[in-house]
Structure formats: C-alpha cells, structure tokens
Design a protein around this motif. Structure first.
Motif, PDB file in Angstrom:
ATOM      1  N   LYS A  97     -10.941  18.308  34.524  1.00 37.32           N
ATOM      2  CA  LYS A  97     -11.144  18.769  35.889  1.00 37.32           C
ATOM      3  C   LYS A  97     -10.900  20.277  35.955  1.00 37.32           C
ATOM      4  O   LYS A  97     -10.017  20.813  35.286  1.00 37.32           O
ATOM      5  CB  LYS A  97     -10.175  18.058  36.849  1.00 37.32           C
ATOM      6  CG  LYS A  97     -10.432  16.572  37.006  1.00 37.32           C
ATOM      7  CD  LYS A  97     -11.655  16.299  37.864  1.00 37.32           C
ATOM      8  CE  LYS A  97     -11.803  14.812  38.161  1.00 37.32           C
ATOM      9  NZ  LYS A  97     -12.976  14.530  39.008  1.00 37.32           N
ATOM     10  N   ASP A  98     -11.711  20.956  36.778  1.00 35.78           N
ATOM     11  CA  ASP A  98     -11.593  22.408  36.944  1.00 35.78           C
ATOM     12  C   ASP A  98     -11.799  23.162  35.639  1.00 35.78           C
ATOM     13  O   ASP A  98     -11.223  24.238  35.427  1.00 35.78           O
ATOM     14  CB  ASP A  98     -10.238  22.784  37.552  1.00 35.78           C
ATOM     15  CG  ASP A  98     -10.033  22.180  38.933  1.00 35.78           C
ATOM     16  OD1 ASP A  98     -11.014  22.137  39.695  1.00 35.78           O
ATOM     17  OD2 ASP A  98      -8.910  21.739  39.222  1.00 35.78           O
ATOM     18  N   CYS A  99     -12.629  22.598  34.762  1.00 35.65           N
ATOM     19  CA  CYS A  99     -12.958  23.299  33.524  1.00 35.65           C
ATOM     20  C   CYS A  99     -13.979  24.396  33.830  1.00 35.65           C
ATOM     21  O   CYS A  99     -14.972  24.159  34.515  1.00 35.65           O
ATOM     22  CB  CYS A  99     -13.545  22.325  32.504  1.00 35.65           C
ATOM     23  SG  CYS A  99     -14.037  23.099  30.964  1.00 35.65           S
ATOM     24  N   HIS A 100     -13.727  25.588  33.344  1.00 32.75           N
ATOM     25  CA  HIS A 100     -14.630  26.710  33.601  1.00 32.75           C
ATOM     26  C   HIS A 100     -14.916  27.451  32.298  1.00 32.75           C
ATOM     27  O   HIS A 100     -14.652  28.653  32.178  1.00 32.75           O
ATOM     28  CB  HIS A 100     -14.053  27.653  34.650  1.00 32.75           C
ATOM     29  CG  HIS A 100     -13.973  27.052  36.013  1.00 32.75           C
ATOM     30  ND1 HIS A 100     -12.892  26.304  36.435  1.00 32.75           N
ATOM     31  CD2 HIS A 100     -14.857  27.055  37.046  1.00 32.75           C
ATOM     32  CE1 HIS A 100     -13.114  25.891  37.681  1.00 32.75           C
ATOM     33  NE2 HIS A 100     -14.291  26.327  38.071  1.00 32.75           N
ATOM     34  N   ILE A 101     -15.462  26.736  31.324  1.00 28.72           N
ATOM     35  CA  ILE A 101     -15.857  27.389  30.070  1.00 28.72           C
ATOM     36  C   ILE A 101     -17.072  28.263  30.364  1.00 28.72           C
ATOM     37  O   ILE A 101     -18.098  27.775  30.832  1.00 28.72           O
ATOM     38  CB  ILE A 101     -16.204  26.358  28.989  1.00 28.72           C
ATOM     39  CG1 ILE A 101     -15.013  25.438  28.701  1.00 28.72           C
ATOM     40  CG2 ILE A 101     -16.643  27.064  27.703  1.00 28.72           C
ATOM     41  CD1 ILE A 101     -15.340  24.291  27.765  1.00 28.72           C
ATOM     42  N   LEU A 102     -16.945  29.541  30.105  1.00 27.17           N
ATOM     43  CA  LEU A 102     -18.028  30.471  30.409  1.00 27.17           C
ATOM     44  C   LEU A 102     -19.173  30.333  29.409  1.00 27.17           C
ATOM     45  O   LEU A 102     -18.974  29.932  28.270  1.00 27.17           O
ATOM     46  CB  LEU A 102     -17.512  31.909  30.405  1.00 27.17           C
ATOM     47  CG  LEU A 102     -16.421  32.243  31.417  1.00 27.17           C
ATOM     48  CD1 LEU A 102     -16.003  33.707  31.297  1.00 27.17           C
ATOM     49  CD2 LEU A 102     -16.865  31.939  32.843  1.00 27.17           C
ATOM     50  N   TYR A 103     -20.382  30.671  29.879  1.00 26.12           N
ATOM     51  CA  TYR A 103     -21.605  30.782  29.079  1.00 26.12           C
ATOM     52  C   TYR A 103     -22.250  29.446  28.730  1.00 26.12           C
ATOM     53  O   TYR A 103     -23.277  29.421  28.038  1.00 26.12           O
ATOM     54  CB  TYR A 103     -21.360  31.600  27.794  1.00 26.12           C
ATOM     55  CG  TYR A 103     -20.739  32.943  28.092  1.00 26.12           C
ATOM     56  CD1 TYR A 103     -21.457  33.926  28.779  1.00 26.12           C
ATOM     57  CD2 TYR A 103     -19.413  33.215  27.742  1.00 26.12           C
ATOM     58  CE1 TYR A 103     -20.874  35.155  29.084  1.00 26.12           C
ATOM     59  CE2 TYR A 103     -18.831  34.432  28.044  1.00 26.12           C
ATOM     60  CZ  TYR A 103     -19.564  35.403  28.718  1.00 26.12           C
ATOM     61  OH  TYR A 103     -18.986  36.610  29.026  1.00 26.12           O
ATOM     62  N   ILE A 104     -21.702  28.326  29.204  1.00 29.63           N
ATOM     63  CA  ILE A 104     -22.395  27.052  29.006  1.00 29.63           C
ATOM     64  C   ILE A 104     -23.717  27.087  29.768  1.00 29.63           C
ATOM     65  O   ILE A 104     -23.797  27.550  30.905  1.00 29.63           O
ATOM     66  CB  ILE A 104     -21.526  25.869  29.481  1.00 29.63           C
ATOM     67  CG1 ILE A 104     -20.411  25.606  28.466  1.00 29.63           C
ATOM     68  CG2 ILE A 104     -22.361  24.611  29.683  1.00 29.63           C
ATOM     69  CD1 ILE A 104     -19.490  24.467  28.841  1.00 29.63           C
TER      70      ILE A 104
END
Length: 259
Positions: A97-104
């Motif tokens: 939850k609330d994962c914000h891996i950039l550039y996906i």
C-alpha cells in the motif's frame, strides 16, 4: 577567497543525489559565472523532472486508491503474444500500500536498462510477485489467447498471500474466482499492472537470450522471437526450431519443413 573551479562544481553536481539538489542550487545560485549558471540550471531541470515524475507516479496509483478497501491488490499483464517463437509470459505483482516506485510504466515504453533496474527494485519491494509461462507447444494446442489466460492463472496461483482483487491489462481471465477489473492500456494506467508488465518482459527477454545460445542463427537475443527481417531469413534458410510456434508459421511462405 578560495573560489571553487567550475570543474570542481561540476563534479559536485555529478555526485549529488536528488535529495541534495536543492542545497546545491542554494549554494551556487549566486555565482554569476556562466558555467556555474548552466550547472545550476541543469540541477533545477533535474529537480523539475523529478517533481513531474512524482506527479505521474501519483496518477498511476489511481486504481489502487480507487479500490483501497481491498487489502491485497494484484496487477496482471502478459508479454509475448505476438512473437513467432518462445513462450508467452504473464506477470503478477502485489505492491505494498502507498507504494510509489518511480519510473514504472508500460514495459514497452522503457529502455532495457531501465526495465532491468526496475525489475530489481520491484523484486525487492513487492509484497509478492510471480510469473507464469505457456510454452510454444501449449500455444499451438489451445491458441494464444487461451495460453495467455493459462499463464496468467499460473502466475496468480503462485502468489503468497493470495490477492483479493486483480487489476488486469484489458482482459478478464476465465476460471478465476477473485474479483477482476480489466483496464484498457492498464500497463500505462496502473502502477501494479505496469510492475507486472516489467517483471514479465524482463523474464521473457532473459529467456530468449538463453535460447539465442542454442539457436544463434535466429538472433533471438536481438529480436526476442518477433518476426524481424533477420529472423525471417533464418526461418527460410534453416526452418523452424522446437521453440517456434507452428500455428503462427502456417501462413508464412517458403518455409522449410522442421527436421
């Protein structure tokens, strides 16, 4: 006053992390040398690009937030429906939850280097992930669509914990009791589906590189089984390999028989 050279300041910028950029800009924005001004401008552009990426990633979490009442949301995507050779591979990813891996993003929109980088990040941060395969022979037996569904079910069944909602790229998978939400172009609209797309793409590409070692004439490392000009020439010259999809080759002309 011992003023730093522009070369020294450039090295500082090159070594600076994203988090250090605001301090870099603050430290050198008063320096009127043209070279330093360009470096400060470069730092500001990097910072602006990061902010845009943060906003894009936030938008990519739309469906995950829309269905936030579900404890375990899984993204599903496939890679390899179109090639003449190799398996179709499905990816399934449960992000925290609330994962914000950039550039996906949709894996097709990313460079190979960026996909490889994100594969490792997703592998490390995901609650769970899995891939499923359907072989060329299986594709010939039941057709590519049914083989794709089979690979997707296989991936989902390997997940621990079991998801309670599936976000799928465009399709509804038959014979699955878990609630599903098909999303058109979902790999570019959902962070979970985008992550699944990356895991499937990297897995399949690595497999095709291994096949290249066994069948170098076909350049599977380069074309990944798709019908490139070189691949088509090799097919005409040598005929199909055991990893070719016979059902995909039926309409191709001048094809030697498989030995």
């Amino acid at each position: 006053m011992n003023m730093e050279s522009i070369k020294e300041i450039k090295k500082i910028l090159q070594a600076a992390s994203i988090e250090e950029l605001p301090e870099f800009i603050k430290a050198y924005s008063a320096d009127e040398r043209a070279g330093v001004c360009k470096l400060v401008e470069t730092a500001a552009k990097r910072l602006e690009a990061l902010q845009k990426e943060i906003l894009r990633t936030e938008a990519l979490c739309f469906y995950e937030k829309k269905y936030e009442e579900y404890a375990c949301i899984c993204g599903i995507d496939e890679v390899g429906r179109g090639p003449l050779a190799g398996p179709v591979v499905a990816g399934a990813v449960i992000l925290p939850k609330d994962c914000h891996i950039l550039y996906i993003n949709d894996s097709k929109q990313l460079s190979e280097k960026k996909r490889e980088e994100l594969y490792e990040v997703i592998k490390e941060q995901a609650v769970a992930w899995a891939v499923g395969y359907a072989s060329p022979r299986r594709i010939d037996e039941i057709n590519i669509l049914q083989a794709t569904y089979e690979a997707m079910r296989q991936a989902v069944n390997c997940l621990i914990p079991e998801p309670d909602l599936l976000l799928n790229d465009a399709v509804t998978i038959p014979h699955i009791t878990i609630p599903q939400v098909p999303i058109i172009k979902g790999d570019a609209k959902s962070i979970s589906i985008g992550a699944a797309s990356i895991m499937a793409k990297v897995t399949r590409d690595r497999l095709m590189v291994e096949y290249h070692k066994a069948y170098p004439e076909y350049d599977f490392a380069g074309n990944k089984g798709y019908g490139s000009a070189g691949h088509m020439e090799a097919l005409k010259k040598y005929g199909p390999t055991p990893i070719h999809r016979k059902s995909f080759l039926k309409n191709l002309n001048d094809m030697p028989e498989q030995p």
